[in-house]
Design a protein around this motif. Structure first.
Motif, short mmCIF file in Angstrom:
data_model
loop_
_atom_site.label_atom_id
_atom_site.label_comp_id
_atom_site.label_asym_id
_atom_site.label_seq_id
_atom_site.Cartn_x
_atom_site.Cartn_y
_atom_site.Cartn_z
N GLU A 31 8.72 -2.62 1.61
CA GLU A 31 8.83 -2.03 2.95
C GLU A 31 7.51 -1.36 3.34
O GLU A 31 7.06 -1.46 4.48
N GLN A 32 6.90 -0.67 2.38
CA GLN A 32 5.62 -0.01 2.66
C GLN A 32 4.54 -1.06 2.91
O GLN A 32 3.68 -0.88 3.78
N LYS A 35 4.84 -2.13 6.43
CA LYS A 35 4.40 -1.09 7.38
C LYS A 35 2.89 -0.96 7.41
O LYS A 35 2.31 -0.76 8.48
N THR A 36 2.25 -1.01 6.25
CA THR A 36 0.80 -0.74 6.18
C THR A 36 0.10 -1.79 5.33
O THR A 36 -0.50 -1.46 4.30
N TYR A 51 -2.18 -2.95 0.32
CA TYR A 51 -0.75 -3.17 0.04
C TYR A 51 -0.43 -4.65 0.08
O TYR A 51 0.36 -5.14 -0.73
N ASN A 194 5.99 9.94 -1.42
CA ASN A 194 5.73 8.70 -0.72
C ASN A 194 6.63 8.43 0.48
O ASN A 194 6.26 7.67 1.35
N TYR A 195 7.83 9.03 0.50
CA TYR A 195 8.78 8.67 1.54
C TYR A 195 9.15 9.92 2.32
O TYR A 195 9.75 10.82 1.79
#
Length: 198
Positions: A31-32, A35-36, A51, A194-195
């Motif tokens: 998911e990260q 996003k990035t 990433y 991180n979240y």
């Protein structure tokens, strides 16, 4: 004072937080990466990896591990120096469905043999500079074979309650024992790091 007492007993101890307890670690990482994708995920000396790059390389590793029979419930030992390959290997093991067993390269050979046997590890992943004969199937994290595999995400096979990794106690008071850590426990630990908005 009454205000200080309330702050110490209640405000400072208000440690409840929401965390993604229903997702395995590698799903949170994916998911990260969505996003990035172009943000830096790893830094090692002067080298950087985004990433997207890390996710693709971990997917290639996971595919190779699945070809070698690794899936949900498998334990995979990893012996690697600090490197991009170490992180790629860990995420790759999780994406394949396995749990990783980290072993320091400086660990005495008899202890390594004990952990491999005691844990029931199905496979050992390492780097070519650390390869040595073990009585277990071994995968080289720097193998050219990895670059030929797809970097796309794999179908998920894990639940958050599955084992993410196993660490062994020092054994200073007797035989070392493996401690099993599920995905949801590790996610809770990294929540505030991180979240932020789950």
């Amino acid at each position: 004072s009454k205000e200080e007492k309330h702050r110490i007993l209640h405000t400072f101890n208000d440690t409840k937080t929401n965390y993604p307890k229903d997702k395995p670690l590698h799903e949170l990482f994916e998911e990260q990466a969505v996003k990035t994708p172009d943000q830096t995920a790893l830094v090692f000396g002067a080298q950087r990896m985004t990433y997207r790059e890390l996710n693709e390389k971990a997917n290639q590793t996971a595919r190779l591990l699945r070809e070698k029979g690794i899936g949900r419930g498998s334990i995979v030992a990893i012996i690697a120096d600090r490197s991009f390959e170490m992180i790629i290997g860990i995420i790759g093991i999780l994406k394949a469905g396995g749990a990783y067993l980290p072993i320091d390269p400086e660990t005495p050979r008899d202890r390594i043999d004990y952990m491999l046997e005691n844990s029931g590890a199905a496979l050992l992943v390492t780097t070519d500079s650390l390869l040595q004969p073990f009585d277990i199937k071994t995968v080289d994290l720097r193998s050219d074979e990895l670059h030929l595999l797809s970097g796309e995400n794999l179908p998920r096979v894990n639940r958050s309650s599955d084992t993410a990794y196993i660490v062994y106690t020092s054994g200073s008071t007797g035989t070392p024992k493996g401690v099993v850590i599920p995905h949801y426990s590790a996610a809770r630990v990294v929540q505030n790091t991180n979240y932020i908005d789950i």
